[in-house]
Design an enzyme around this catalytic site. Structure first.
Site, PDB file in Angstrom:
ATOM      1  N   GLN A 102      18.343  46.305  -2.289  1.00  0.00           N
ATOM      2  CA  GLN A 102      17.021  45.718  -1.997  1.00  0.00           C
ATOM      3  C   GLN A 102      17.144  44.602  -0.957  1.00  0.00           C
ATOM      4  O   GLN A 102      16.540  43.531  -1.082  1.00  0.00           O
ATOM      5  CB  GLN A 102      16.381  45.197  -3.279  1.00  0.00           C
ATOM      6  CG  GLN A 102      15.762  46.291  -4.146  1.00  0.00           C
ATOM      7  CD  GLN A 102      14.567  46.972  -3.476  1.00  0.00           C
ATOM      8  OE1 GLN A 102      13.871  46.396  -2.648  1.00  0.00           O
ATOM      9  NE2 GLN A 102      14.339  48.218  -3.838  1.00  0.00           N
ATOM     10  N   SER A 103      17.907  44.848   0.088  1.00  0.00           N
ATOM     11  CA  SER A 103      18.125  43.838   1.128  1.00  0.00           C
ATOM     12  C   SER A 103      16.868  43.571   1.950  1.00  0.00           C
ATOM     13  O   SER A 103      16.298  44.489   2.551  1.00  0.00           O
ATOM     14  CB  SER A 103      19.245  44.323   2.052  1.00  0.00           C
ATOM     15  OG  SER A 103      19.303  43.532   3.225  1.00  0.00           O
ATOM     16  N   ASN A 104      16.461  42.316   1.992  1.00  0.00           N
ATOM     17  CA  ASN A 104      15.351  41.916   2.866  1.00  0.00           C
ATOM     18  C   ASN A 104      15.806  41.873   4.318  1.00  0.00           C
ATOM     19  O   ASN A 104      15.016  42.098   5.236  1.00  0.00           O
ATOM     20  CB  ASN A 104      14.841  40.532   2.464  1.00  0.00           C
ATOM     21  CG  ASN A 104      14.402  40.476   1.017  1.00  0.00           C
ATOM     22  OD1 ASN A 104      13.496  41.203   0.618  1.00  0.00           O
ATOM     23  ND2 ASN A 104      15.051  39.646   0.225  1.00  0.00           N
TER      24      ASN A 104
END
Ligand SMILES: *Cc1c(COP(=O)(O)O)cnc(C)c1O
Length: 364
Positions: A102-104
């Site tokens: 879930q890397s921004n």
């Protein structure tokens, strides 16, 4: 007004003049670096009056780097302005980067590449072991793919830098011109974005006659804090900067931030030296590990959603807020009057964690 007060006023306006002129010098130093405009800057600086009243301590402000405008915003946008410009300057046509599922950072990089007409390959490391399809496919992952990035997963513990190098070689052999952006966009080029943020915030404070005592934010791959440390040093600011860790223990986190702040100052090449004492991380709010929800994070995210109408995220800004709130309650900030929380974004990750919050208020 007594003479003393007049003296005080003269003194503080003298400091403001100095800060203002150092901010101008820093703008000039930064203008030597290639930069593409990707963000809506300056981001707003807003008081959080209901939160401040509830905590009964210092006035708490929020610096809205969740409002950078690029694909729902976040702190990676400022870094990408310098990184993508460097990629373009080197003739790259393809961006490679990596992050957690879930890397921004991955999402904002995918959006930046799309905007600049470049291909984008994203390698996502499974750091949590979560198998829920919301976690693996919704939230940031959905957005990565909407932006047209090629996404592929790797198991936890993989040497992600080696994976990016291997992919770059393959792409080179296919005639592409790849450019690797490290995880979180955290190198001396990306950190310039937060050198600039330190300047921007100082100028906003001057415009409002506000004396900021402390600046608090979530710290991970360390580029945000390193840039702020270097930027605040450049303008001789005495703002108490504190990173709330989301992964590494304190020694390691502070060392990472310090090393990158030193490199960033060298890269900036404006005669700024970094004081090790200006690097402070509190890593007491990580809980079970990177990306694993904590009760404090859940309470903080719900509290801010309910009292300020603001959305924070489970992995970074929610844990950062948990730290801020807990430290205010414990009197850590003493008699400080104005504390700014840097909102680094990340609310897109909420959709990867739909069951993390024990939510009420729904009836069929
Ligand atoms: C990446 C990120 C951080 C941490 O910033 P670093 O520069 O990696 O230390 C904080 N908050 C959010 C929402 C992020 O995506």
């Amino acid at each position: 007004m007594s003479d003393n007060n007049v003296l005080q006023d003269v003194k503080s306006s003298g400091t403001q003049d100095l800060t203002a002129s150092l901010c101008k010098d820093l703008s000039i130093a930064l203008a030597r670096f290639p930069r593409v405009r990707l963000g809506h800057l300056p981001t707003p600086l807003e008081p959080m009056d209901r939160l401040s009243a509830l905590l009964g301590g210092p006035r708490i402000w929020v610096k809205r780097d969740d409002c950078t405008g690029l694909s729902s915003g976040g702190n990676k946008t400022r870094k990408l302005e310098f990184l993508m410009a460097d990629a373009q300057a080197q003739g790259a046509d393809t961006i490679i980067t990596q992050g957690a599922t879930q890397s921004n950072h991955a999402r904002q990089t995918a959006a930046a590449a799309a905007k600049l007409g470049m291909a984008c390959h994203i390698l996502l490391e499974d750091r949590t072991g979560y198998e829920d399809t919301n976690y693996t496919l919704n939230g940031n992952v959905l957005m990565d793919r909407l932006h047209g990035a090629m996404v592929s997963g790797r198991s936890g513990g993989t040497d992600m830098n080696a994976e990016m190098e291997t992919l770059a070689e393959t792409l080179l052999s296919q005639g592409r011109a790849p450019y690797i952006i490290p995880g979180g966009g955290s190198n001396a080029i990306g950190a310039l974005g937060y050198v600039n943020c330190a300047r921007e915030l100082a100028e906003q404070a001057i415009d409002r006659g506000l004396k900021i005592d402390a600046l608090v934010h979530a710290t991970g791959s360390s580029g945000t804090q390193a840039g702020l440390v270097a930027g605040l040093a450049a303008i001789q600011s005495d703002i108490h900067l504190l990173g709330i860790g989301v992964r590494a223990p304190q020694d390691k986190q502070e060392q990472m931030v310090y090393d990158l702040a030193v490199k960033t100052a060298q890269h900036l090449n404006a005669g700024v030296s970094i004081d090790r004492k200006a690097v402070r991380a509190n890593c007491g709010y990580v809980g079970g590990g990177y990306g694993i929800p904590t009760d404090g994070m859940k309470a903080a995210v719900k509290l801010l959603a309910e009292t300020e109408g603001l959305l924070f995220d489970p992995v970074y800004s929610g844990k950062g807020l948990d730290g801020l709130i807990d430290l205010v309650r414990k009197g850590h900030f003493g008699d400080m009057e104005n504390i700014v929380f840097l909102h680094t974004g990340g609310s897109a990750a909420l959709f990867g964690y739909p069951d993390a919050f024990d939510l009420q208020g729904y009836t069929e």
